[in-house]
Each structure stands twice: as structure tokens, then as C-alpha cells.
Design a protein around this motif. Structure first.
Motif, short mmCIF file in Angstrom:
data_model
loop_
_atom_site.label_atom_id
_atom_site.label_comp_id
_atom_site.label_asym_id
_atom_site.label_seq_id
_atom_site.Cartn_x
_atom_site.Cartn_y
_atom_site.Cartn_z
N LEU A 25 0.84 -1.20 0.00
CA LEU A 25 0.00 0.00 0.00
C LEU A 25 0.88 1.24 0.00
N PRO A 26 0.37 2.32 -0.58
CA PRO A 26 1.08 3.59 -0.42
C PRO A 26 1.11 3.97 1.06
N PHE A 27 2.11 4.71 1.45
CA PHE A 27 2.28 5.07 2.86
C PHE A 27 1.06 5.80 3.42
N ASP A 28 0.48 6.73 2.66
CA ASP A 28 -0.66 7.49 3.18
C ASP A 28 -1.88 6.60 3.39
N THR A 29 -2.06 5.60 2.52
CA THR A 29 -3.18 4.66 2.69
C THR A 29 -2.96 3.81 3.93
N HIS A 30 -1.74 3.33 4.12
CA HIS A 30 -1.43 2.55 5.32
C HIS A 30 -1.65 3.37 6.58
N ILE A 44 -5.52 -4.01 12.22
CA ILE A 44 -5.49 -3.45 10.87
C ILE A 44 -6.24 -4.36 9.89
N TYR A 45 -6.04 -5.68 10.00
CA TYR A 45 -6.72 -6.58 9.07
C TYR A 45 -8.24 -6.51 9.23
N GLU A 46 -8.73 -6.24 10.44
CA GLU A 46 -10.18 -6.12 10.64
C GLU A 46 -10.72 -4.88 9.94
N VAL A 47 -9.97 -3.80 9.95
CA VAL A 47 -10.38 -2.58 9.25
C VAL A 47 -10.38 -2.82 7.74
N VAL A 48 -9.36 -3.52 7.24
CA VAL A 48 -9.31 -3.82 5.81
C VAL A 48 -10.50 -4.68 5.41
N ILE A 49 -10.85 -5.66 6.22
CA ILE A 49 -12.03 -6.49 5.95
C ILE A 49 -13.29 -5.63 5.89
N ASP A 50 -13.44 -4.71 6.84
CA ASP A 50 -14.60 -3.81 6.85
C ASP A 50 -14.66 -2.96 5.58
N ILE A 51 -13.51 -2.45 5.16
CA ILE A 51 -13.45 -1.61 3.96
C ILE A 51 -13.86 -2.43 2.73
N VAL A 52 -13.33 -3.64 2.61
CA VAL A 52 -13.65 -4.48 1.46
C VAL A 52 -15.13 -4.86 1.48
N GLU A 53 -15.65 -5.22 2.66
CA GLU A 53 -17.08 -5.56 2.77
C GLU A 53 -17.95 -4.39 2.30
N ASN A 54 -17.60 -3.20 2.74
CA ASN A 54 -18.39 -2.02 2.36
C ASN A 54 -18.30 -1.76 0.86
#
Length: 71
Positions: A25-30, A44-54
């Protein structure tokens, strides 16, 4: 099609050995994801899962059928 969750996730809490080792990922996205994780008191992986689900939730049905695995 399921309405509550789009992607299937294991019922148990995941450990690091259950997860892929990296994602580029780009630094700002991370930084944004890391900040969201801190605010929500999540991993962090839980937030990524939430983002993908949405994101997937708002895809057109013809696109979703390629992502959802039945069985």
C-alpha cells in the motif's frame, strides 16, 4: 445472495499464521488504515475487511457473483 456479510470469514479470531504476510500500500493509505484501526480499537486486518465488505456491498450484482463463493 447473503445480505449480512458478503465474504465468508472464519468464526475464530485469526492469528498471524492464518493471514497473508503482506499487502503493498502507499504510505498514506497505510497510515489512514492504521489510524482507523486505532480509533475503532481494531486490528489493521479487521479494518481492511470492513473496507472491502463495504466496497463489495455497493457493487452491482453481476460483479458480486464473481466474488462470492457458494459452499
Amino acid at each position: 445472495m447473503p445480505t449480512d456479510t458478503i465474504l465468508e470469514h472464519p468464526g475464530k479470531r485469526l492469528s498471524s499464521k492464518d493471514l497473508p504476510k503482506s499487502i503493498r500500500l502507499p504510505f498514506d493509505t497505510h497510515s489512514a488504515i492504521s489510524t482507523l484501526a486505532s480509533i475503532q480499537n481494531k486490528k489493521i486486518y479487521e479494518v481492511v475487511i470492513d473496507i472491502v465488505e463495504n466496497y463489495v456491498k455497493y457493487l452491482p450484482p453481476q460483479s458480486k457473483k464473481f466474488l462470492i463463493k457458494n459452499g
